[in-house]
Write an enzyme that holds these catalytic residues in place. Sequence first.
Site, PDB file in Angstrom:
ATOM      1  N   LYS A  65      44.844  50.738  32.528  1.00 27.03           N
ATOM      2  CA  LYS A  65      45.411  52.084  32.333  1.00 27.03           C
ATOM      3  C   LYS A  65      44.959  52.937  33.503  1.00 27.03           C
ATOM      4  O   LYS A  65      43.854  52.744  34.018  1.00 27.03           O
ATOM      5  CB  LYS A  65      44.888  52.733  31.035  1.00 27.03           C
ATOM      6  CG  LYS A  65      45.630  52.330  29.779  1.00 27.03           C
ATOM      7  CD  LYS A  65      46.976  53.030  29.659  1.00 27.03           C
ATOM      8  CE  LYS A  65      47.783  52.360  28.554  1.00 27.03           C
ATOM      9  NZ  LYS A  65      49.195  52.689  28.587  1.00 27.03           N
ATOM     10  N   TYR A 114      38.028  47.055  33.944  1.00 27.45           N
ATOM     11  CA  TYR A 114      37.963  45.660  34.418  1.00 27.45           C
ATOM     12  C   TYR A 114      37.085  45.543  35.667  1.00 27.45           C
ATOM     13  O   TYR A 114      36.210  44.675  35.751  1.00 27.45           O
ATOM     14  CB  TYR A 114      39.391  45.179  34.710  1.00 27.45           C
ATOM     15  CG  TYR A 114      39.501  43.750  35.175  1.00 27.45           C
ATOM     16  CD1 TYR A 114      39.455  42.705  34.253  1.00 27.45           C
ATOM     17  CD2 TYR A 114      39.687  43.434  36.520  1.00 27.45           C
ATOM     18  CE1 TYR A 114      39.578  41.377  34.673  1.00 27.45           C
ATOM     19  CE2 TYR A 114      39.818  42.128  36.947  1.00 27.45           C
ATOM     20  CZ  TYR A 114      39.763  41.101  36.018  1.00 27.45           C
ATOM     21  OH  TYR A 114      39.889  39.805  36.441  1.00 27.45           O
ATOM     22  N   THR A 136      48.628  33.374  37.714  1.00 28.47           N
ATOM     23  CA  THR A 136      48.467  32.937  36.315  1.00 28.47           C
ATOM     24  C   THR A 136      49.240  33.892  35.406  1.00 28.47           C
ATOM     25  O   THR A 136      49.803  34.888  35.876  1.00 28.47           O
ATOM     26  CB  THR A 136      46.991  32.963  35.862  1.00 28.47           C
ATOM     27  OG1 THR A 136      46.554  34.328  35.803  1.00 28.47           O
ATOM     28  CG2 THR A 136      46.075  32.177  36.783  1.00 28.47           C
TER      29      THR A 136
HETATM   30  P1  NAI Z   1      44.548  34.130  31.468  1.00 28.76           P
HETATM   31  O1  NAI Z   1      44.814  35.378  30.717  1.00 28.76           O
HETATM   32  O2  NAI Z   1      45.689  33.316  31.947  1.00 28.76           O
HETATM   33  O3  NAI Z   1      43.552  33.178  30.634  1.00 28.76           O
HETATM   34  C1  NAI Z   1      42.392  33.690  30.045  1.00 28.76           C
HETATM   35  C2  NAI Z   1      42.002  32.818  28.872  1.00 28.76           C
HETATM   36  O4  NAI Z   1      40.822  33.402  28.272  1.00 28.76           O
HETATM   37  C3  NAI Z   1      43.086  32.791  27.782  1.00 28.76           C
HETATM   38  O5  NAI Z   1      43.327  31.459  27.377  1.00 28.76           O
HETATM   39  C4  NAI Z   1      42.480  33.641  26.664  1.00 28.76           C
HETATM   40  O6  NAI Z   1      42.889  33.242  25.351  1.00 28.76           O
HETATM   41  C5  NAI Z   1      40.979  33.402  26.874  1.00 28.76           C
HETATM   42  N1  NAI Z   1      40.190  34.452  26.239  1.00 28.76           N
HETATM   43  C6  NAI Z   1      40.419  35.796  26.267  1.00 28.76           C
HETATM   44  N2  NAI Z   1      39.537  36.435  25.492  1.00 28.76           N
HETATM   45  C7  NAI Z   1      38.726  35.484  24.949  1.00 28.76           C
HETATM   46  C8  NAI Z   1      37.632  35.528  24.047  1.00 28.76           C
HETATM   47  N3  NAI Z   1      37.214  36.676  23.506  1.00 28.76           N
HETATM   48  N4  NAI Z   1      37.016  34.346  23.704  1.00 28.76           N
HETATM   49  C9  NAI Z   1      37.463  33.179  24.235  1.00 28.76           C
HETATM   50  N5  NAI Z   1      38.503  33.080  25.084  1.00 28.76           N
HETATM   51  C10 NAI Z   1      39.133  34.223  25.436  1.00 28.76           C
HETATM   52  O7  NAI Z   1      43.605  34.583  32.700  1.00 28.76           O
HETATM   53  P2  NAI Z   1      43.294  33.882  34.106  1.00 28.76           P
HETATM   54  O8  NAI Z   1      44.136  34.556  35.127  1.00 28.76           O
HETATM   55  O9  NAI Z   1      43.309  32.419  33.978  1.00 28.76           O
HETATM   56  O10 NAI Z   1      41.797  34.407  34.331  1.00 28.76           O
HETATM   57  C11 NAI Z   1      40.650  33.623  34.038  1.00 28.76           C
HETATM   58  C12 NAI Z   1      39.418  34.387  34.537  1.00 28.76           C
HETATM   59  O11 NAI Z   1      39.543  34.648  35.928  1.00 28.76           O
HETATM   60  C13 NAI Z   1      39.202  35.747  33.868  1.00 28.76           C
HETATM   61  O12 NAI Z   1      37.823  35.995  33.708  1.00 28.76           O
HETATM   62  C14 NAI Z   1      39.788  36.699  34.882  1.00 28.76           C
HETATM   63  O13 NAI Z   1      39.272  37.997  34.765  1.00 28.76           O
HETATM   64  C15 NAI Z   1      39.380  36.025  36.172  1.00 28.76           C
HETATM   65  N6  NAI Z   1      40.152  36.411  37.342  1.00 28.76           N
HETATM   66  C16 NAI Z   1      41.502  36.179  37.413  1.00 28.76           C
HETATM   67  C17 NAI Z   1      42.200  36.541  38.546  1.00 28.76           C
HETATM   68  C18 NAI Z   1      43.669  36.308  38.682  1.00 28.76           C
HETATM   69  O14 NAI Z   1      44.235  36.766  39.694  1.00 28.76           O
HETATM   70  N7  NAI Z   1      44.345  35.632  37.756  1.00 28.76           N
HETATM   71  C19 NAI Z   1      41.534  37.172  39.683  1.00 28.76           C
HETATM   72  C20 NAI Z   1      40.116  37.360  39.513  1.00 28.76           C
HETATM   73  C21 NAI Z   1      39.474  36.979  38.380  1.00 28.76           C
END
Ligand code: NAI
Length: 252
Positions: A102, A160, A195
């Site tokens: 937000k 975040y 992703t």
């Molecule tokens: P995504 O949203 O595709 O996957 C995240 C996964 O974490 C989902 O399967 C979700 O169900 C699970 N999750 C969420 N809350 C949860 C909880 N309370 N307990 C257990 N599992 C939970 O996200 P993505 O893109 O794969 O991101 C993975 C990590 O990488 C995150 O920590 C994100 O902040 C970080 N990240 C991602 C970036 C990107 O560009 N996609 C860049 C920098 C960091």
Amino acid sequence: DLTAIDWNRPLDGKVAIVTGAARGIGATIAEVLARDGAHVICADVPQAGEALSATANLVHGTALALDVTAPDAAEKIATHLNERHGGTVDVLVHNAGITRDKTLANMDSARWNTVLNVNLLAPQQITESLVAAGALRAGSRVIDVSSIAGIAGNRGQTNYGTSKAGVIGLVQATAPALAEQEMTINAVAPGFIETAMTAAIPFATREAGRRMNSLLQGGQTVDVAETIAYFASPASNAVNGNIVRVCGQSLI
Ligand code: NAI
């Protein structure tokens, strides 16, 4: 003794836990750690359902329904490890993470708390509890997932960005204490990775994110997973308290 290691499967016989493993970066981390020989416990929220089973099946690992923010999250992990793996874990990857974006004027405390709880407090509490329980012990590796947003900030992401900057502080502050017990903790800070999380960003912001990468395109989940595999492997024995940016030659 590094000559005793099969470098094709450097994690042979090891047990790894990956949170948020149902999809995205977490699912690829599970794949890469399994390729390197680890048995991977794939954890995600109960609602992840079939997506989580699919990852677990793909990597010949185990699915664990787990909300990392549940008060008994660490206890659940410890119980699972006691029942199946002699109570210990070699590699713990705190990948689960969420956004609740937000603009500053519209940011509310619910969004702040939810994001801080999942991204920062849960990794801290789970690590601390598993160290106390002896599940993480000499030789274990803890790997956190920060973000470029925690280094450079990002509009609309005060919650975040703060949580991911907090992860960097957490890793640096925890490293000396874990070193005393012959464990390491490190983090990756990915830039824009393709992703479901980044697909949900409005078009203009998404394009701006992609262009922050000098390659002018988003990174792939495997780019992040391979860096984590390095932190998990015997090759990084002496690497502790480090943050590695995975974002091409980032322009920031
Ligand atoms: P995504 O949203 O595709 O996957 C995240 C996964 O974490 C989902 O399967 C979700 O169900 C699970 N999750 C969420 N809350 C949860 C909880 N309370 N307990 C257990 N599992 C939970 O996200 P993505 O893109 O794969 O991101 C993975 C990590 O990488 C995150 O920590 C994100 O902040 C970080 N990240 C991602 C970036 C990107 O560009 N996609 C860049 C920098 C960091």
